[in-house]
Motif scaffolding. Structure first.
Motif, mmCIF file in Angstrom:
data_model
loop_
_atom_site.group_PDB
_atom_site.id
_atom_site.type_symbol
_atom_site.label_atom_id
_atom_site.label_comp_id
_atom_site.label_asym_id
_atom_site.label_seq_id
_atom_site.Cartn_x
_atom_site.Cartn_y
_atom_site.Cartn_z
ATOM 1 N N PRO A 145 0.897 -1.246 -0.036
ATOM 2 C CA PRO A 145 -0.008 0.030 -0.090
ATOM 3 C C PRO A 145 0.836 1.194 -0.044
ATOM 4 O O PRO A 145 0.392 2.148 -0.800
ATOM 5 C CB PRO A 145 -0.897 -0.214 1.252
ATOM 6 N N HIS A 146 1.951 1.399 0.899
ATOM 7 C CA HIS A 146 2.499 2.551 0.872
ATOM 8 C C HIS A 146 3.246 2.888 -0.577
ATOM 9 O O HIS A 146 3.504 4.273 -0.777
ATOM 10 C CB HIS A 146 3.552 2.609 2.117
ATOM 11 N N GLU A 151 0.460 4.007 -3.102
ATOM 12 C CA GLU A 151 -0.244 5.377 -3.129
ATOM 13 C C GLU A 151 0.485 6.320 -4.156
ATOM 14 O O GLU A 151 0.093 7.339 -4.390
ATOM 15 C CB GLU A 151 -0.178 5.841 -1.505
ATOM 16 N N LYS A 152 2.032 5.994 -4.148
ATOM 17 C CA LYS A 152 2.748 6.918 -5.012
ATOM 18 C C LYS A 152 2.643 6.528 -6.465
ATOM 19 O O LYS A 152 3.154 7.437 -7.424
ATOM 20 C CB LYS A 152 4.160 6.753 -4.556
ATOM 21 N N LYS A 173 -2.105 7.074 -11.288
ATOM 22 C CA LYS A 173 -3.462 6.705 -11.368
ATOM 23 C C LYS A 173 -3.719 6.425 -12.932
ATOM 24 O O LYS A 173 -3.530 7.445 -13.921
ATOM 25 C CB LYS A 173 -4.361 7.588 -10.734
ATOM 26 N N GLU A 232 -6.101 1.593 -7.118
ATOM 27 C CA GLU A 232 -5.298 2.738 -6.999
ATOM 28 C C GLU A 232 -5.652 3.896 -6.080
ATOM 29 O O GLU A 232 -5.354 4.855 -5.795
ATOM 30 C CB GLU A 232 -5.599 3.289 -8.554
ATOM 31 N N THR A 233 -7.026 3.611 -5.556
ATOM 32 C CA THR A 233 -7.301 4.555 -4.493
ATOM 33 C C THR A 233 -7.408 4.045 -3.220
ATOM 34 O O THR A 233 -7.958 4.895 -2.137
ATOM 35 C CB THR A 233 -9.072 5.132 -4.612
ATOM 36 N N TYR A 234 -6.822 3.072 -2.905
ATOM 37 C CA TYR A 234 -6.598 2.484 -1.754
ATOM 38 C C TYR A 234 -5.549 3.014 -0.963
ATOM 39 O O TYR A 234 -4.459 3.476 -1.024
ATOM 40 C CB TYR A 234 -6.273 1.036 -1.731
ATOM 41 N N LYS A 235 -5.987 3.201 0.602
ATOM 42 C CA LYS A 235 -5.296 3.787 1.459
ATOM 43 C C LYS A 235 -5.066 2.973 2.678
ATOM 44 O O LYS A 235 -6.114 2.940 3.298
ATOM 45 C CB LYS A 235 -5.437 5.235 1.970
#
Length: 244
Positions: A122-123, A126-127, A130, A175-178
């Protein structure tokens, strides 16, 4: 069939553990339909069928991970009466991780172990750039060269009517997962291909940030879909070994 969320399930007489399998972006439950042949008679394999594919082709794919995971939890809840594990490939790896996290938050039974395959942690995710919101032309350009995508499909109306919206929704899920900062208390085994241009081995090693226990890393010959040529070894020597 147990319900529309489960397809190609393998029901054993005296199951000891269940393995829920989650697909990659654009994938379906059929990908795991023969996996049960590689396991002992006390392991049940339950491929999860997401909306927008195969028997659920008439449904809209879910593009938001919280909604998706909550829906999966509701669907599999009746089958958490014995120990279970979760396997997810690519997008399925992210969904597997968040699914385990949500089960913990809801004080529900936790998986004995989760298997995360060819998945960007995940980390790092996020970068990444998209793509889900690109124009159709640009989105299709990005698909060219993506392992397991046959560009011959671009010629057919059905591709644009059914498959493309589902694929775009799946990309949005990822791509929108945090991710939350909490680590999982259950063990994680991470698998991948040594020639995966999308998820290099260096990325796989970063999953050690997400479990309170030591994360196992298993590397196979192959690209992002190394799994297609290594099913027997993956199931018998990696998964079953960790389920015993």
């Amino acid at each position: 069939m147990l319900n529309k969320w489960i397809k190609y399930e393998c029901i054993r007489k005296n199951p000891r553990i269940r393995l829920f399998c989650l697909p990659y972006a654009g994938g379906n439950a059929m990908f795991y339909s023969k996996w049960s042949n590689n396991f002992s008679e006390d392991i049940e394999v339950y491929p999860v069928q997401l909306p927008g594919r195969e028997n659920r082709i008439g449904e809209h794919a879910i593009s938001e991970i919280n909604e998706l995971c909550d829906s999966i939890i509701y669907a599999i809840k009746p089958y958490l009466d014995i120990p279970f594990a979760i396997f997810g490939h690519s997008m399925g790896g992210i969904v597997s991780f968040e699914l385990a996290r949500k089960l913990a938050v809801k004080n529900m039974p936790l998986p004995k172990i989760i298997f995360i395959s060819a998945t960007v942690p995940p980390h790092i995710l996020e970068k990444c750039e998209k793509t889900y919101n690109l124009s159709e032309k640009e989105f299709l350009k990005r698909l060219v060269g993506y392992d397991n995508i046959n560009t011959e499909m671009f010629k057919f109306k059905e591709f644009y009517e059914y498959f493309l919206p589902t694929l775009r929704a799946d990309f949005k899920v990822v791509e929108t997962y945090k991710a939350a900062k909490e680590k999982l208390s259950c063990p994680i085994v991470v698998c991948g291909g040594n020639n995966d241009s999308f998820v290099p081995v260096e990325f796989l090693k970063e999953w050690n940030k997400y479990s309170e226990k030591e994360v196992q890393i298993k590397i196979f010959e192959g690209n992002h879909f190394y799994i297609s040529n290594n099913v027997k070894e993956l199931c018998s020597s990696i998964i079953q070994k960790n389920l015993d």
